[in-house]
Enzyme design. Structure first.
Site, PDB file in Angstrom:
ATOM      1  N   SER A   1      15.514 -28.603-140.938  1.00 26.42           N
ATOM      2  CA  SER A   1      15.832 -30.124-141.098  1.00 26.42           C
ATOM      3  C   SER A   1      16.496 -30.847-139.682  1.00 26.42           C
ATOM      4  O   SER A   1      17.687 -30.290-139.466  1.00 26.42           O
ATOM      5  CB  SER A   1      16.515 -30.498-142.299  1.00 26.42           C
ATOM      6  OG  SER A   1      15.869 -30.390-143.120  1.00 26.42           O
TER       7      SER A   1
ATOM      8  N   HIS B   1      11.026 -33.368-141.325  1.00 25.05           N
ATOM      9  CA  HIS B   1      10.397 -32.184-140.835  1.00 25.05           C
ATOM     10  C   HIS B   1       8.787 -32.893-140.396  1.00 25.05           C
ATOM     11  O   HIS B   1       8.072 -33.773-141.130  1.00 25.05           O
ATOM     12  CB  HIS B   1       9.881 -31.323-141.982  1.00 25.05           C
ATOM     13  CG  HIS B   1      11.095 -30.622-142.381  1.00 25.05           C
ATOM     14  ND1 HIS B   1      11.100 -29.342-141.936  1.00 25.05           N
ATOM     15  CD2 HIS B   1      12.269 -30.756-143.123  1.00 25.05           C
ATOM     16  CE1 HIS B   1      12.403 -28.737-142.672  1.00 25.05           C
ATOM     17  NE2 HIS B   1      13.138 -29.917-143.023  1.00 25.05           N
TER      18      HIS B   1
ATOM     19  N   HIS C   1       8.844 -25.707-148.132  1.00 22.71           N
ATOM     20  CA  HIS C   1      10.080 -25.429-148.930  1.00 22.71           C
ATOM     21  C   HIS C   1       9.688 -25.000-150.447  1.00 22.71           C
ATOM     22  O   HIS C   1       8.721 -25.771-150.946  1.00 22.71           O
ATOM     23  CB  HIS C   1      11.138 -26.687-149.087  1.00 22.71           C
ATOM     24  CG  HIS C   1      11.645 -26.789-147.651  1.00 22.71           C
ATOM     25  ND1 HIS C   1      11.090 -27.783-146.832  1.00 22.71           N
ATOM     26  CD2 HIS C   1      12.838 -26.527-147.257  1.00 22.71           C
ATOM     27  CE1 HIS C   1      11.832 -27.837-145.805  1.00 22.71           C
ATOM     28  NE2 HIS C   1      12.873 -27.034-145.874  1.00 22.71           N
TER      29      HIS C   1
ATOM     30  N   TYR D   1      11.121 -26.164-152.805  1.00 25.76           N
ATOM     31  CA  TYR D   1      11.175 -27.434-153.784  1.00 25.76           C
ATOM     32  C   TYR D   1      10.335 -28.278-153.651  1.00 25.76           C
ATOM     33  O   TYR D   1      10.270 -29.692-154.494  1.00 25.76           O
ATOM     34  CB  TYR D   1      12.753 -27.989-153.150  1.00 25.76           C
ATOM     35  CG  TYR D   1      12.834 -28.702-152.065  1.00 25.76           C
ATOM     36  CD1 TYR D   1      12.207 -29.826-151.446  1.00 25.76           C
ATOM     37  CD2 TYR D   1      13.931 -28.049-151.059  1.00 25.76           C
ATOM     38  CE1 TYR D   1      12.283 -30.355-150.410  1.00 25.76           C
ATOM     39  CE2 TYR D   1      13.819 -28.342-149.617  1.00 25.76           C
ATOM     40  CZ  TYR D   1      13.255 -29.615-149.299  1.00 25.76           C
ATOM     41  OH  TYR D   1      13.290 -30.172-148.107  1.00 25.76           O
ATOM     42  N   GLU D   2       9.330 -28.163-152.697  1.00 25.36           N
ATOM     43  CA  GLU D   2       8.083 -29.048-152.600  1.00 25.36           C
ATOM     44  C   GLU D   2       7.048 -28.647-153.642  1.00 25.36           C
ATOM     45  O   GLU D   2       5.951 -29.363-153.818  1.00 25.36           O
ATOM     46  CB  GLU D   2       7.532 -29.206-151.402  1.00 25.36           C
ATOM     47  CG  GLU D   2       8.678 -29.736-150.296  1.00 25.36           C
ATOM     48  CD  GLU D   2       8.053 -29.332-148.658  1.00 25.36           C
ATOM     49  OE1 GLU D   2       7.910 -30.563-148.257  1.00 25.36           O
ATOM     50  OE2 GLU D   2       8.172 -28.210-148.468  1.00 25.36           O
TER      51      GLU D   2
ATOM     52  N   ALA E   1      19.501 -26.417-141.547  1.00 26.32           N
ATOM     53  CA  ALA E   1      20.539 -27.282-141.974  1.00 26.32           C
ATOM     54  C   ALA E   1      21.058 -26.716-143.272  1.00 26.32           C
ATOM     55  O   ALA E   1      20.510 -26.327-144.261  1.00 26.32           O
ATOM     56  CB  ALA E   1      20.072 -28.755-142.409  1.00 26.32           C
TER      57      ALA E   1
ATOM     58  N   MET F   1      18.364 -24.599-148.665  1.00 23.57           N
ATOM     59  CA  MET F   1      17.169 -24.680-149.647  1.00 23.57           C
ATOM     60  C   MET F   1      16.176 -23.882-149.016  1.00 23.57           C
ATOM     61  O   MET F   1      14.978 -24.177-149.209  1.00 23.57           O
ATOM     62  CB  MET F   1      16.746 -26.036-150.154  1.00 23.57           C
ATOM     63  CG  MET F   1      17.989 -26.902-150.718  1.00 23.57           C
ATOM     64  SD  MET F   1      17.442 -28.452-150.875  1.00 23.57           S
ATOM     65  CE  MET F   1      19.050 -29.065-151.494  1.00 23.57           C
ATOM     66  N   SER F   2      16.428 -23.068-148.191  1.00 22.41           N
ATOM     67  CA  SER F   2      15.111 -22.485-147.356  1.00 22.41           C
ATOM     68  C   SER F   2      15.429 -21.049-146.776  1.00 22.41           C
ATOM     69  O   SER F   2      16.442 -20.353-147.318  1.00 22.41           O
ATOM     70  CB  SER F   2      14.943 -23.408-145.911  1.00 22.41           C
ATOM     71  OG  SER F   2      15.934 -23.294-145.161  1.00 22.41           O
TER      72      SER F   2
ATOM     73  N   ASN G   1      27.111 -30.708-143.338  1.00 17.77           N
ATOM     74  CA  ASN G   1      27.813 -31.343-144.500  1.00 17.77           C
ATOM     75  C   ASN G   1      29.087 -30.520-144.974  1.00 17.77           C
ATOM     76  O   ASN G   1      28.451 -29.228-145.147  1.00 17.77           O
ATOM     77  CB  ASN G   1      27.395 -32.101-145.548  1.00 17.77           C
ATOM     78  CG  ASN G   1      26.442 -31.312-146.133  1.00 17.77           C
ATOM     79  OD1 ASN G   1      25.211 -31.057-145.689  1.00 17.77           O
ATOM     80  ND2 ASN G   1      26.642 -30.861-147.483  1.00 17.77           N
TER      81      ASN G   1
ATOM     82  N   HIS H   1      21.112 -37.058-147.770  1.00 21.20           N
ATOM     83  CA  HIS H   1      20.189 -36.774-146.765  1.00 21.20           C
ATOM     84  C   HIS H   1      20.256 -37.288-145.534  1.00 21.20           C
ATOM     85  O   HIS H   1      20.091 -36.579-144.247  1.00 21.20           O
ATOM     86  CB  HIS H   1      18.797 -36.742-147.261  1.00 21.20           C
ATOM     87  CG  HIS H   1      17.729 -36.035-146.467  1.00 21.20           C
ATOM     88  ND1 HIS H   1      17.797 -34.697-146.197  1.00 21.20           N
ATOM     89  CD2 HIS H   1      16.736 -36.280-145.525  1.00 21.20           C
ATOM     90  CE1 HIS H   1      16.868 -33.908-145.607  1.00 21.20           C
ATOM     91  NE2 HIS H   1      16.082 -35.095-145.362  1.00 21.20           N
TER      92      HIS H   1
HETATM   93  N1  HPA Z   1      23.426 -27.843-150.063  1.00 14.91           N
HETATM   94  C1  HPA Z   1      22.174 -27.430-149.825  1.00 14.91           C
HETATM   95  N2  HPA Z   1      21.342 -27.465-148.875  1.00 14.91           N
HETATM   96  C2  HPA Z   1      21.871 -28.230-148.073  1.00 14.91           C
HETATM   97  C3  HPA Z   1      22.960 -28.894-147.821  1.00 14.91           C
HETATM   98  C4  HPA Z   1      23.888 -28.568-149.207  1.00 14.91           C
HETATM   99  O1  HPA Z   1      24.963 -29.308-149.121  1.00 14.91           O
HETATM  100  N3  HPA Z   1      23.141 -29.487-146.712  1.00 14.91           N
HETATM  101  C5  HPA Z   1      22.095 -29.369-145.928  1.00 14.91           C
HETATM  102  N4  HPA Z   1      21.120 -28.717-146.745  1.00 14.91           N
END
Ligand code: HPA
Length: 293
Positions: free
Chosen positions: A51, A82, A104, A106-107, A134, A232-233, A256, A268
């Site tokens: 990302s 993406h 991903h 999650y998709e 990310a 998440m990847s 973050n 996001h």
């Molecule tokens: N959690 C999960 N996935 C992420 C985060 C997060 O805080 N930041 C960027 N991808």
């Protein structure tokens, strides 16, 4: 589902269709045939751009760019930030294949689809894969902008790309994950960071399903488990890469602080902004790293 017409004229792909290992060889052969009709380039390295990290591709030369949905069995990328392209070209003179965007879980993608790009890298001739992502900072010392070389991972997705009948011609039934994140390549990443005067930390990445971010209680739990960053990847891709014998390394860009640390909700947009800020730094490190391989 797989034959539904779409407004784009492309045929819809069922991203949920289970792809056990034994089904990968035929699918990979179709992908390789499509790519070889466009370019003879044999990559040494495969790179997955996470990302907000798509700008890494700006440094590529002599690029052949293929949108995901021009590749057999691949749906278009849907995650914001993406692009959804496979790129073959040269980075710092070294032939590479890069995935701008990824699939991903999650998709709704099947694990077998999530890892197909990495399996494809191997089929195209790559020996090394670089996974970027990310991530949220679980280690309280890893704030936004931290670049973390991945030293190990924890797979909390509850999924694996290796479930079902094995394809013995691709890899063994029982894959060793002792040194997924190659010490040799981690050292070289740190050397590249030093050469570019870019600070690189190191730590353990934990992969969750998403797409929701974690609760503060979950972030505290992940810290107790030993994680330094959460995303998440990446974890399924790393497993699949080891299955087929690719050497693996990776870097998380912490966008973050984990949920609950800062007192403000996660967004996001914040993830993308931090990626845009730190992406060029990571691009410099990776170009230096790849030039030295
Ligand atoms: N959690 C999960 N996935 C992420 C985060 C997060 O805080 N930041 C960027 N991808």
């Amino acid at each position: 589902m797989s034959t539904l017409p779409t407004p784009s004229g492309h045929t819809a792909v069922d991203r949920t269709l289970p792809i056990p290992p034994v089904d990968q060889p035929a699918r990979l052969a179709a992908l390789v045939a499509t790519i070889r009709a466009k370019t003879p380039l044999v990559p040494k390295v495969g790179i997955v751009l996470g990302s907000g990290l798509g700008s890494l591709a700006d440094g590529l030369e002599d690029v052949t760019s293929i949108p995901f949905d021009d590749l057999p069995g691949w749906p278009a990328a849907t995650a914001p930030g993406h692009a959804g392209r496979l790129l073959l070209g040269r980075l710092a003179g070294v032939p590479v294949v890069a995935l701008q965007g990824r699939f991903h879980l999650y998709e709704g993608n099947d694990p077998g689809l999530v890892v197909q790009p990495v399996l494809l890298f191997k089929q195209l001739g790559a020996e090394i894969v670089v996974l970027t992502n990310a991530a949220g900072g679980v280690n309280p010392a890893y704030g936004p902008g931290t670049l973390m070389v991945i030293s190990d991972h924890i797979n909390l997705t509850g999924r694996t790309p290796l479930l079902g009948q094995n394809a013995d011609q691709l890899g063994e039934r029982f894959t060793d994950l002792t040194d997924v994140w190659a010490p040799r390549l981690r050292e070289r990443l740190h050397a590249a960071g030093t050469a570019e005067a870019v600070n690189l930390d190191e730590g353990i990445y934990v992969g969750l399903l998403g797409p929701n971010y974690e609760t503060p209680a979950e972030v505290r739990m992940l810290r107790i488990m030993g994680a330094d960053a959460v995303g998440m990847s990446t974890v399924l891709e790393a497993i699949a890469a080891r299955w087929v014998g690719l050497e693996v390394c990776g870097v998380s860009l912490v966008t973050n602080a984990g949920a609950g640390y800062s007192g403000v909700p996660l967004a996001h947009e914040e993830v993308l902004a931090a990626g845009a800020e730190a992406g060029p730094r990571l691009a410099r490190v990776l170009a230096r790293f790849i030039a030295g391989l």
